[in-house]
Design a protein around this motif. Structure first.
Motif, PDB file in Angstrom:
ATOM      1  N   ARG B  11       0.817  -1.209   0.000  1.00  0.00           N
ATOM      2  CA  ARG B  11       0.000   0.000   0.000  1.00  0.00           C
ATOM      3  C   ARG B  11       0.861   1.275   0.000  1.00  0.00           C
ATOM      4  O   ARG B  11       0.375   2.356   0.288  1.00  0.00           O
ATOM      5  N   ALA B  12       2.160   1.127  -0.320  1.00  0.00           N
ATOM      6  CA  ALA B  12       3.051   2.293  -0.360  1.00  0.00           C
ATOM      7  C   ALA B  12       2.571   3.271  -1.421  1.00  0.00           C
ATOM      8  O   ALA B  12       1.966   2.881  -2.411  1.00  0.00           O
ATOM      9  N   TYR B  13       2.817   4.567  -1.181  1.00  0.00           N
ATOM     10  CA  TYR B  13       2.394   5.558  -2.171  1.00  0.00           C
ATOM     11  C   TYR B  13       3.270   6.804  -2.077  1.00  0.00           C
ATOM     12  O   TYR B  13       3.892   7.051  -1.048  1.00  0.00           O
ATOM     13  N   PRO B  14       3.326   7.583  -3.176  1.00  0.00           N
ATOM     14  CA  PRO B  14       4.142   8.800  -3.188  1.00  0.00           C
ATOM     15  C   PRO B  14       3.359  10.039  -2.762  1.00  0.00           C
ATOM     16  O   PRO B  14       2.150  10.117  -2.957  1.00  0.00           O
ATOM     17  N   ILE B  15       4.073  10.991  -2.171  1.00  0.00           N
ATOM     18  CA  ILE B  15       3.528  12.318  -1.905  1.00  0.00           C
ATOM     19  C   ILE B  15       4.380  13.307  -2.689  1.00  0.00           C
ATOM     20  O   ILE B  15       5.606  13.304  -2.547  1.00  0.00           O
ATOM     21  N   HIS B  16       3.763  14.093  -3.548  1.00  0.00           N
ATOM     22  CA  HIS B  16       4.476  15.097  -4.319  1.00  0.00           C
ATOM     23  C   HIS B  16       4.103  16.474  -3.778  1.00  0.00           C
ATOM     24  O   HIS B  16       2.920  16.769  -3.589  1.00  0.00           O
ATOM     25  N   VAL B  17       5.105  17.309  -3.508  1.00  0.00           N
ATOM     26  CA  VAL B  17       4.870  18.638  -2.952  1.00  0.00           C
ATOM     27  C   VAL B  17       5.556  19.676  -3.837  1.00  0.00           C
ATOM     28  O   VAL B  17       6.732  19.502  -4.189  1.00  0.00           O
ATOM     29  N   GLY B  18       4.857  20.735  -4.190  1.00  0.00           N
ATOM     30  CA  GLY B  18       5.477  21.795  -4.992  1.00  0.00           C
ATOM     31  C   GLY B  18       4.479  22.884  -5.320  1.00  0.00           C
ATOM     32  O   GLY B  18       3.294  22.753  -5.037  1.00  0.00           O
ATOM     33  N   ALA B  19       4.966  23.944  -5.920  1.00  0.00           N
ATOM     34  CA  ALA B  19       4.095  25.063  -6.295  1.00  0.00           C
ATOM     35  C   ALA B  19       3.642  24.886  -7.741  1.00  0.00           C
ATOM     36  O   ALA B  19       4.463  24.718  -8.634  1.00  0.00           O
ATOM     37  N   GLY B  20       2.334  24.865  -7.960  1.00  0.00           N
ATOM     38  CA  GLY B  20       1.796  24.794  -9.321  1.00  0.00           C
ATOM     39  C   GLY B  20       1.727  23.406  -9.921  1.00  0.00           C
ATOM     40  O   GLY B  20       1.576  23.255 -11.133  1.00  0.00           O
ATOM     41  N   ILE B  21       1.807  22.345  -9.098  1.00  0.00           N
ATOM     42  CA  ILE B  21       1.854  20.977  -9.650  1.00  0.00           C
ATOM     43  C   ILE B  21       0.471  20.365  -9.839  1.00  0.00           C
ATOM     44  O   ILE B  21       0.346  19.297 -10.442  1.00  0.00           O
ATOM     45  N   LEU B  22      -0.577  21.025  -9.365  1.00  0.00           N
ATOM     46  CA  LEU B  22      -1.932  20.448  -9.407  1.00  0.00           C
ATOM     47  C   LEU B  22      -2.368  20.057 -10.816  1.00  0.00           C
ATOM     48  O   LEU B  22      -3.086  19.074 -10.999  1.00  0.00           O
ATOM     49  N   GLY B  23      -1.905  20.820 -11.819  1.00  0.00           N
ATOM     50  CA  GLY B  23      -2.343  20.557 -13.182  1.00  0.00           C
ATOM     51  C   GLY B  23      -1.398  19.683 -13.992  1.00  0.00           C
ATOM     52  O   GLY B  23      -1.577  19.539 -15.203  1.00  0.00           O
ATOM     53  N   GLU B  24      -0.390  19.075 -13.342  1.00  0.00           N
ATOM     54  CA  GLU B  24       0.590  18.284 -14.097  1.00  0.00           C
ATOM     55  C   GLU B  24       0.085  16.873 -14.394  1.00  0.00           C
ATOM     56  O   GLU B  24       0.096  15.992 -13.527  1.00  0.00           O
ATOM     57  N   ALA B  25      -0.289  16.653 -15.630  1.00  0.00           N
ATOM     58  CA  ALA B  25      -0.884  15.379 -16.036  1.00  0.00           C
ATOM     59  C   ALA B  25       0.016  14.184 -15.718  1.00  0.00           C
ATOM     60  O   ALA B  25      -0.471  13.108 -15.351  1.00  0.00           O
ATOM     61  N   ALA B  26       1.324  14.370 -15.835  1.00  0.00           N
ATOM     62  CA  ALA B  26       2.249  13.245 -15.647  1.00  0.00           C
ATOM     63  C   ALA B  26       2.125  12.625 -14.253  1.00  0.00           C
ATOM     64  O   ALA B  26       2.409  11.441 -14.067  1.00  0.00           O
ATOM     65  N   LEU B  27       1.694  13.433 -13.277  1.00  0.00           N
ATOM     66  CA  LEU B  27       1.570  12.910 -11.914  1.00  0.00           C
ATOM     67  C   LEU B  27       0.368  11.975 -11.767  1.00  0.00           C
ATOM     68  O   LEU B  27       0.338  11.120 -10.895  1.00  0.00           O
ATOM     69  N   TYR B  28      -0.634  12.178 -12.633  1.00  0.00           N
ATOM     70  CA  TYR B  28      -1.855  11.369 -12.530  1.00  0.00           C
ATOM     71  C   TYR B  28      -1.876  10.204 -13.506  1.00  0.00           C
ATOM     72  O   TYR B  28      -2.544   9.195 -13.273  1.00  0.00           O
ATOM     73  N   ALA B  29      -1.174  10.376 -14.620  1.00  0.00           N
ATOM     74  CA  ALA B  29      -1.268   9.416 -15.723  1.00  0.00           C
ATOM     75  C   ALA B  29      -1.107   7.947 -15.304  1.00  0.00           C
ATOM     76  O   ALA B  29      -1.887   7.093 -15.752  1.00  0.00           O
ATOM     77  N   PRO B  30      -0.123   7.616 -14.437  1.00  0.00           N
ATOM     78  CA  PRO B  30       0.045   6.190 -14.108  1.00  0.00           C
ATOM     79  C   PRO B  30      -1.206   5.576 -13.474  1.00  0.00           C
ATOM     80  O   PRO B  30      -1.412   4.370 -13.543  1.00  0.00           O
ATOM     81  N   HIS B  31      -2.021   6.409 -12.842  1.00  0.00           N
ATOM     82  CA  HIS B  31      -3.184   5.894 -12.109  1.00  0.00           C
ATOM     83  C   HIS B  31      -4.483   5.998 -12.900  1.00  0.00           C
ATOM     84  O   HIS B  31      -5.460   5.331 -12.585  1.00  0.00           O
ATOM     85  N   LEU B  32      -4.523   6.875 -13.896  1.00  0.00           N
ATOM     86  CA  LEU B  32      -5.815   7.213 -14.509  1.00  0.00           C
ATOM     87  C   LEU B  32      -6.000   6.757 -15.944  1.00  0.00           C
ATOM     88  O   LEU B  32      -7.123   6.767 -16.447  1.00  0.00           O
ATOM     89  N   GLU B  33      -4.921   6.370 -16.620  1.00  0.00           N
ATOM     90  CA  GLU B  33      -5.054   6.038 -18.031  1.00  0.00           C
ATOM     91  C   GLU B  33      -6.152   5.008 -18.286  1.00  0.00           C
ATOM     92  O   GLU B  33      -6.139   3.916 -17.718  1.00  0.00           O
ATOM     93  N   GLY B  34      -7.099   5.377 -19.143  1.00  0.00           N
ATOM     94  CA  GLY B  34      -8.154   4.449 -19.536  1.00  0.00           C
ATOM     95  C   GLY B  34      -9.192   4.177 -18.460  1.00  0.00           C
ATOM     96  O   GLY B  34      -9.990   3.257 -18.572  1.00  0.00           O
ATOM     97  N   ARG B  35      -9.183   4.982 -17.422  1.00  0.00           N
ATOM     98  CA  ARG B  35     -10.133   4.758 -16.324  1.00  0.00           C
ATOM     99  C   ARG B  35     -11.108   5.923 -16.189  1.00  0.00           C
ATOM    100  O   ARG B  35     -10.951   6.955 -16.817  1.00  0.00           O
ATOM    101  N   THR B  36     -12.093   5.730 -15.313  1.00  0.00           N
ATOM    102  CA  THR B  36     -12.987   6.820 -14.956  1.00  0.00           C
ATOM    103  C   THR B  36     -12.497   7.437 -13.657  1.00  0.00           C
ATOM    104  O   THR B  36     -12.201   6.716 -12.706  1.00  0.00           O
ATOM    105  N   ALA B  37     -12.382   8.762 -13.635  1.00  0.00           N
ATOM    106  CA  ALA B  37     -12.003   9.481 -12.417  1.00  0.00           C
ATOM    107  C   ALA B  37     -13.230  10.213 -11.895  1.00  0.00           C
ATOM    108  O   ALA B  37     -13.811  11.031 -12.594  1.00  0.00           O
ATOM    109  N   ALA B  38     -13.639   9.885 -10.679  1.00  0.00           N
ATOM    110  CA  ALA B  38     -14.746  10.601 -10.041  1.00  0.00           C
ATOM    111  C   ALA B  38     -14.123  11.662  -9.142  1.00  0.00           C
ATOM    112  O   ALA B  38     -13.561  11.334  -8.093  1.00  0.00           O
ATOM    113  N   ILE B  39     -14.184  12.927  -9.568  1.00  0.00           N
ATOM    114  CA  ILE B  39     -13.597  14.016  -8.775  1.00  0.00           C
ATOM    115  C   ILE B  39     -14.624  14.501  -7.757  1.00  0.00           C
ATOM    116  O   ILE B  39     -15.690  14.985  -8.117  1.00  0.00           O
TER     117      ILE B  39
END
Lengths: 366, 366
Positions: B11-39
């Motif tokens: 169940r290990a997971y990463p925490i990314h911290v930085g200014a302006g990273i909320l919109g960086e697709a690369a951070l989400y891509a490994p988890h979301l490709e081809g899936r449905t995201a319920a925001i």
């Protein structure tokens, strides 16, 4: 009494099966000494077995809190869960308490889910008093409630500390509910164990008559078979789905006629005949085996035909089932008695034909 | 951007911290490709950040379902959870979907719990937009809702796939909420890291001014400290309880004045001063260290005194806290800055004296 162990590593637990074991303090003592036990039961079961459980828990030195719910599937909703949690908080149950589910599948699902979410999780013990709960719902850790848009859509995997299945409690079970439980026994044999299926063909009348020895064997073997699958795939990512044999059609029946008018086991019984028909139509199963399935289901006093429901309505209901991956319908099919397979390449025409072959009019013509 | 990993085995997971990273697709891509995201978000956060998240998810090829909740702690109830589940079912989210929590602690608790129980569990991603959520509630897997009889009494441990903490989002946070988040940063330093406490003594004004570099360091170090504790004791059976420093008093303050009138961080701030006072009275902590704690809390713009509430009322409220084992009050005390201890042998007279020393009148006299 006979016992087996569900091999789930640090979540491993024992299942004890026997006649008259519900009141045996020694089975509870390792889990309850010096703790609070919140017994969750319902208004039908409480007068029959609550006093015996109380006496056993008192002998373990446990403090007991009683929580009695209304009977029936409609209890599987938020409000009931909230009432359980409220009663536990009012009785100052802390994180060391143990929830005990005394009753059938509904009580087990509710009590188990309450245990899963009470203060983010406390342990629980299953004391199933229906055949369905003893052979199926009490094993495997599935807990949950219904949502207006679907059954069992909200829940958790939460394994019990132990399951105490007293076949003596089946003596007070209505015959219709006993038969509904037998449906899941047949299912376990069908997907996993040909010789158990043969044993059922020989002993089905003893089971229906409530013979304690036959019931003990059927419950134990069902639990062993299910436990083996659960141990290999605890969270239903693959293999465990074979236990849904008959359930894709069965859930559609339950949803189509409105939950409650068909018992779950009855819907699964008709669903298994449909799934066997489907397997034959998909070229996977010998037609003579379909006849064997139909025959045993009928001898168990269970329906071999579905309700009056259009095939298209079945398909519509099946695509919202939570086992449907990405809008596709995944069917569990039989290759032979004792061997199941997951298929998501089935032509829907075959599904329509299988449903039609199990329609009330087709059944009348047979 | 800086990253760390919470070491929880499978169940290990990463925490990314930085200014302006909320919109960086690369951070989400490994988890979301081809899936449905319920925001899951709320009415305050949606106009600020939802469009950016949408654009990032579209770049990942994810289907997006938006679920916007009311703002505020009162949303943490059954009805809201039911609404999230209902919206996901209506959008035909299957077991492969991913829930994304966009907002503060309330959104994270609700979305995380919905993910924990939706069809018995689907994965989720935390995108915390408040300081409190970034440094505390988004790390560690605690999710849940409130019950009429107590806060966070219903919930689950459910670890996220990833946490994306964009300190840029703190620019839109009201100053009072920023300060409330700083309370938990101070707490992490107090119980685990003396040199981080010294860094805070030097940099507290930069944090209050919203300096991105200082905030990135504070969030990252807080997450590292908390992650280390969570990794050692995921389900709060021991060590993890030290993270409740200040919370036993703090929860009593929140319950005593009615949830919502004090922010959680404000109650924890006053609670930490009380816990430091208690530690000194129990002979565990040097009185000069209590003064250092009080001084930093005051410089952070946080309360060093509790509300007008009788000491007996505090004690009454503290004994129903879910961390209270078997009716006893367990306190987290300080031995020195950076070193905490669990104590359940504290004389209640010392607790009364610590509360009195932090009463509004005592504060006025100082």
């Amino acid at each position: 009494m006979q016992s087996l162990r569900v091999a789930l590593g640090e979540r491993a637990y024992p299942i004890h099966v026997g006649a008259g074991i519900l009141g045996e303090a020694a089975l509870y003592a390792p889990h309850l000494e010096g703790r609070t036990a919140a017994i969750v039961t319902n208004a039908v079961v409480a007068p029959l077995y609550l006093a015996r459980l109380h006496a056993a828990f008192a002998a373990c030195g446990a403090r007991v809190v009683d929580i009695t719910l209304e009977d029936g599937e409609q209890a599987k909703r938020w409000e009931t869960l909230d009432a359980i949690v409220g009663a536990m908080l009012a009785a100052r149950c802390d994180r060391r308490c143990v929830v005990v589910a005394l009753g059938g599948g509904v009580v087990g699902d509710l009590a188990g889910f309450a245990a899963a979410v009470y203060q983010r999780g406390v342990p629980f013990i299953q004391v199933p008093t229906t055949l369905l709960a003893q052979v199926d719902s009490s094993v495997g850790g599935k807990t949950g409630i219904n949502h207006a848009l679907g059954k069992n859509m909200i829940g958790a995997f939460h394994q019990p500390l132990a399951v105490i299945a007293d076949v003596g409690s089946l003596a007070t079970l209505p015959a219709r509910e006993l038969r509904a439980g037998i449906a899941e026994v047949i299912k376990h044999a069908l997907v996993l164990d040909a010789s158990f299926f043969e044993w059922l063909e020989t002993n089905i009348e003893r089971l229906r008559a409530g013979d304690a020895e036959a019931l003990t064997h059927a419950v134990l073997r069902s639990c062993e078979l299910k436990a083996g699958v659960v141990a290999a795939d605890e969270r239903e990512s693959g293999l465990r789905a074979i236990l849904n044999f008959g359930h894709t059609f069965g859930h559609a029946i339950e949803a189509g006629v409105g939950y409650g008018s068909w018992l779950h086991g009855e819907a699964v019984a008709a669903g298994m005949v449909m799934a066997a028909e489907l397997s034959a139509r998909a070229g996977a199963l010998d037609p003579s085996t379909v006849a064997r399935v139909r025959s045993l289901v009928a001898r168990a006093g269970l329906p071999v035909a579905g309700p009056r429901l259009a095939p298209e309505r079945y398909l519509e209901l099946m695509t919202v089932d939570k086992k449907a991956a990405a809008g596709r319908i995944r069917f569990v099919t039989l290759a032979s008695i004792g061997r199941a397979a997951l298929r998501d390449d089935i032509d829907l025409a075959a599904a329509r034909a299988a449903i039609a072959a199990c329609s009330p009019s087709a059944a009348a013509a047979q």
